[in-house]
Design a protein around this motif. Structure first.
Motif, short mmCIF file in Angstrom:
data_model
loop_
_atom_site.label_atom_id
_atom_site.label_comp_id
_atom_site.label_asym_id
_atom_site.label_seq_id
_atom_site.Cartn_x
_atom_site.Cartn_y
_atom_site.Cartn_z
N HIS A 27 24.95 35.76 -17.39
CA HIS A 27 24.43 36.83 -16.54
C HIS A 27 25.33 38.05 -16.64
O HIS A 27 26.54 37.95 -16.43
CB HIS A 27 24.39 36.39 -15.07
CG HIS A 27 23.23 35.50 -14.73
ND1 HIS A 27 23.10 34.91 -13.50
CD2 HIS A 27 22.15 35.13 -15.46
CE1 HIS A 27 21.98 34.19 -13.49
NE2 HIS A 27 21.39 34.30 -14.67
N GLY A 70 20.07 25.86 -10.88
CA GLY A 70 20.57 26.40 -12.15
C GLY A 70 20.92 27.86 -11.95
O GLY A 70 20.54 28.72 -12.74
N ASN A 72 23.49 29.61 -12.36
CA ASN A 72 24.34 30.33 -13.31
C ASN A 72 25.31 31.22 -12.53
O ASN A 72 25.90 30.76 -11.56
CB ASN A 72 23.47 31.09 -14.31
CG ASN A 72 24.18 31.38 -15.60
OD1 ASN A 72 24.78 32.43 -15.76
ND2 ASN A 72 24.16 30.43 -16.52
N PHE A 76 20.20 35.92 -9.49
CA PHE A 76 18.96 35.86 -8.71
C PHE A 76 19.23 35.59 -7.23
O PHE A 76 18.50 36.10 -6.37
CB PHE A 76 17.99 34.84 -9.31
CG PHE A 76 17.42 35.31 -10.62
CD1 PHE A 76 16.60 36.42 -10.68
CD2 PHE A 76 17.75 34.67 -11.82
CE1 PHE A 76 16.12 36.90 -11.89
CE2 PHE A 76 17.27 35.13 -13.03
CZ PHE A 76 16.44 36.24 -13.08
N ASP A 92 24.33 24.42 -9.57
CA ASP A 92 24.35 24.39 -11.03
C ASP A 92 25.16 23.15 -11.44
O ASP A 92 26.07 22.74 -10.71
CB ASP A 92 24.98 25.65 -11.62
CG ASP A 92 24.52 25.93 -13.05
OD1 ASP A 92 23.76 26.88 -13.28
OD2 ASP A 92 24.93 25.14 -13.95
N SER A 93 24.82 22.58 -12.58
CA SER A 93 25.54 21.37 -13.02
C SER A 93 26.82 21.71 -13.80
O SER A 93 27.64 20.84 -14.04
CB SER A 93 24.62 20.51 -13.89
OG SER A 93 24.13 21.28 -14.96
N ASP A 94 26.98 22.97 -14.19
CA ASP A 94 28.09 23.35 -15.06
C ASP A 94 29.22 23.99 -14.23
O ASP A 94 29.01 25.04 -13.61
CB ASP A 94 27.56 24.34 -16.11
CG ASP A 94 28.60 24.69 -17.15
OD1 ASP A 94 29.79 24.79 -16.81
OD2 ASP A 94 28.21 24.89 -18.32
N TYR A 97 29.94 27.77 -14.71
CA TYR A 97 29.00 28.69 -14.06
C TYR A 97 29.20 28.70 -12.55
O TYR A 97 29.03 29.75 -11.91
CB TYR A 97 27.55 28.32 -14.42
CG TYR A 97 27.21 28.61 -15.87
CD1 TYR A 97 27.62 29.80 -16.47
CD2 TYR A 97 26.48 27.70 -16.64
CE1 TYR A 97 27.32 30.07 -17.80
CE2 TYR A 97 26.18 27.97 -17.97
CZ TYR A 97 26.60 29.15 -18.55
OH TYR A 97 26.31 29.42 -19.86
N LEU A 117 25.81 20.63 -8.60
CA LEU A 117 24.83 19.56 -8.38
C LEU A 117 23.78 19.64 -9.48
O LEU A 117 23.38 20.74 -9.89
CB LEU A 117 24.17 19.78 -7.01
CG LEU A 117 23.32 18.66 -6.45
CD1 LEU A 117 24.21 17.52 -5.93
CD2 LEU A 117 22.44 19.16 -5.31
N SER A 118 23.32 18.48 -9.93
CA SER A 118 22.25 18.46 -10.92
C SER A 118 20.90 18.49 -10.21
O SER A 118 20.75 17.97 -9.11
CB SER A 118 22.36 17.21 -11.78
OG SER A 118 21.18 17.05 -12.54
N VAL A 119 19.93 19.04 -10.91
CA VAL A 119 18.55 19.03 -10.39
C VAL A 119 18.09 17.59 -10.11
O VAL A 119 17.28 17.36 -9.22
CB VAL A 119 17.60 19.76 -11.37
CG1 VAL A 119 17.46 19.01 -12.68
CG2 VAL A 119 16.24 20.01 -10.77
N MET A 135 14.41 28.70 -12.51
CA MET A 135 14.32 29.69 -13.58
C MET A 135 15.20 29.29 -14.75
O MET A 135 16.43 29.14 -14.61
CB MET A 135 14.83 31.05 -13.06
CG MET A 135 14.18 31.53 -11.78
SD MET A 135 12.60 32.25 -12.12
CE MET A 135 13.08 33.68 -13.08
N GLY A 136 14.58 29.15 -15.92
CA GLY A 136 15.36 28.95 -17.14
C GLY A 136 16.06 27.61 -17.25
O GLY A 136 17.02 27.48 -18.01
N VAL A 137 15.59 26.62 -16.51
CA VAL A 137 16.24 25.30 -16.53
C VAL A 137 15.34 24.24 -17.18
O VAL A 137 15.83 23.35 -17.89
CB VAL A 137 16.62 24.85 -15.09
CG1 VAL A 137 17.39 23.54 -15.12
CG2 VAL A 137 17.44 25.92 -14.39
N HIS A 140 15.84 22.97 -20.63
CA HIS A 140 17.18 22.42 -20.87
C HIS A 140 17.27 20.96 -20.41
O HIS A 140 18.36 20.40 -20.44
CB HIS A 140 18.24 23.23 -20.12
CG HIS A 140 18.51 24.57 -20.74
ND1 HIS A 140 19.03 24.71 -22.01
CD2 HIS A 140 18.32 25.82 -20.27
CE1 HIS A 140 19.16 26.00 -22.29
NE2 HIS A 140 18.74 26.69 -21.25
N LEU A 141 16.16 20.40 -19.99
CA LEU A 141 16.21 19.06 -19.40
C LEU A 141 15.56 18.03 -20.31
O LEU A 141 14.51 18.29 -20.90
CB LEU A 141 15.47 19.06 -18.05
CG LEU A 141 16.01 20.05 -17.01
CD1 LEU A 141 15.10 20.06 -15.79
CD2 LEU A 141 17.45 19.72 -16.63
#
Ligand SMILES: C[S@@+](CC[C@H](N)C(=O)[O-])C[C@H]1O[C@@H](n2cnc3c(N)ncnc32)[C@H](O)[C@@H]1O
Length: 256
Positions: A27, A70, A72, A76, A92-94, A97, A117-119, A135-137, A140-141
């Motif tokens: 971002h 997610g 990031n 948003f 976010d899981s990372d 980020y 936290l993961s989705v 958005m944008g996740v 990636h799953l």
């Protein structure tokens, strides 16, 4: 909204150093005149994208709760706060980020509940939200439909803003409710709902797994209980949560 970094040169210097330590950024956010991702391959991202679809979201989110999945670096979440959102939970899981979002939220005095936290662990939040950003996740799953099911079952209460990368035929196809076993032609239609599976990498990114075409994205949303209310840009959807529609009920148990 920015903290007063400009008044204190050492604070601005520390900020610039911290932004660099946390690079690369996905971002691009301007903090006290410093851009976090000035050379982004997508331009001023995600501001340029946001400008293409922001009209489909309610202007006034006064007091509404928001879950940013997610998140990031939190672009948003910041925009939702600018529209008056109340409670914001950003996950976010990372961890990198999460650290970026921490810096951004602190710089803008955004009071958000930020969690690594993961989705797939959404149930642990134990609350529902007026607006879910997803958005944008999705692409990636490895289990994208499971994620939509979990959002429906545990955290969505009304609206969901959804974005996915799309590839393949962009035609919107009317899907029949049923097809005869012998009918194979529809599968040859490139606009048939499709999730293109990426075995290795796409755009040098090993975390891209399923990239749907337009029909595939829209069919997945509908079948997970999200009615599409608005569409823009062309891969962003504003959805309203409804009952899951066409899942076949099991037959009643046979009385013995
Ligand atoms: C392409 S970025 C999108 C970021 C932001 N939502 C946006 O639209 O600009 C994907 C984000 O999803 C996060 N992510 C990937 N898998 C996730 C998962 N299982 N649970 C939560 N976040 C995840 C990544 O860490 C990354 O921040």
């Amino acid at each position: 909204m920015n903290k007063a970094f400009d008044d204190i040169p050492s604070a601005r210097h520390d900020l610039a150093r911290r932004i660099e330590e946390l690079a690369p950024w996905f971002h691009n956010i301007e903090i006290a005149g410093i851009q976090t991702a000035p050379g982004h391959m997508l331009g001023d991202h995600p501001r340029d994208k946001w400008n293409q679809f922001q009209h489909i979201l309610p202007r006034d989110l006064e007091g509404r709760s928001v879950l940013d999945i997610g998140c990031n670096a939190g672009f948003f979440s910041l925009e939702m706060k600018r529209r008056g959102a109340g409670r914001i939970v950003a996950i976010d899981s990372d961890p990198r980020y999460i650290a970026q979002a921490e810096l951004v939220f602190d710089a803008f005095n955004l009071d958000a509940d930020l969690r690594r936290l993961s989705v797939y662990d959404l149930a642990s939040l134990g609350e529902r939200f007026d607006l879910v950003l997803f958005m944008g996740v999705f692409y990636h799953l490895r289990h994208p439909l499971l994620a939509l099911d979990l959002i429906h079952e545990h955290v969505a209460d009304d609206l969901m803003l959804f974005q996915t990368l799309q590839r393949g035929d962009p035609t919107q196809l009317a899907i029949p409710m049923d097809m005869a076993f012998s009918l194979t032609d529809p599968f040859d239609n490139p606009a048939f709902p499709r999730f293109n599976f990426i075995e290795n990498r796409y755009a040098e990114d090993p975390t891209n797994w399923f990239i749907p075409n337009r029909s595939g994205s829209e069919a997945a949303l509908r079948s997970s209980g999200f009615a599409i209310e608005a569409h823009a840009d062309p891969d962003v959807y504003l959805c309203r949560m409804i009952e899951r529609p066409q899942w076949v009920e099991p037959p009643p148990p046979i009385a013995v």
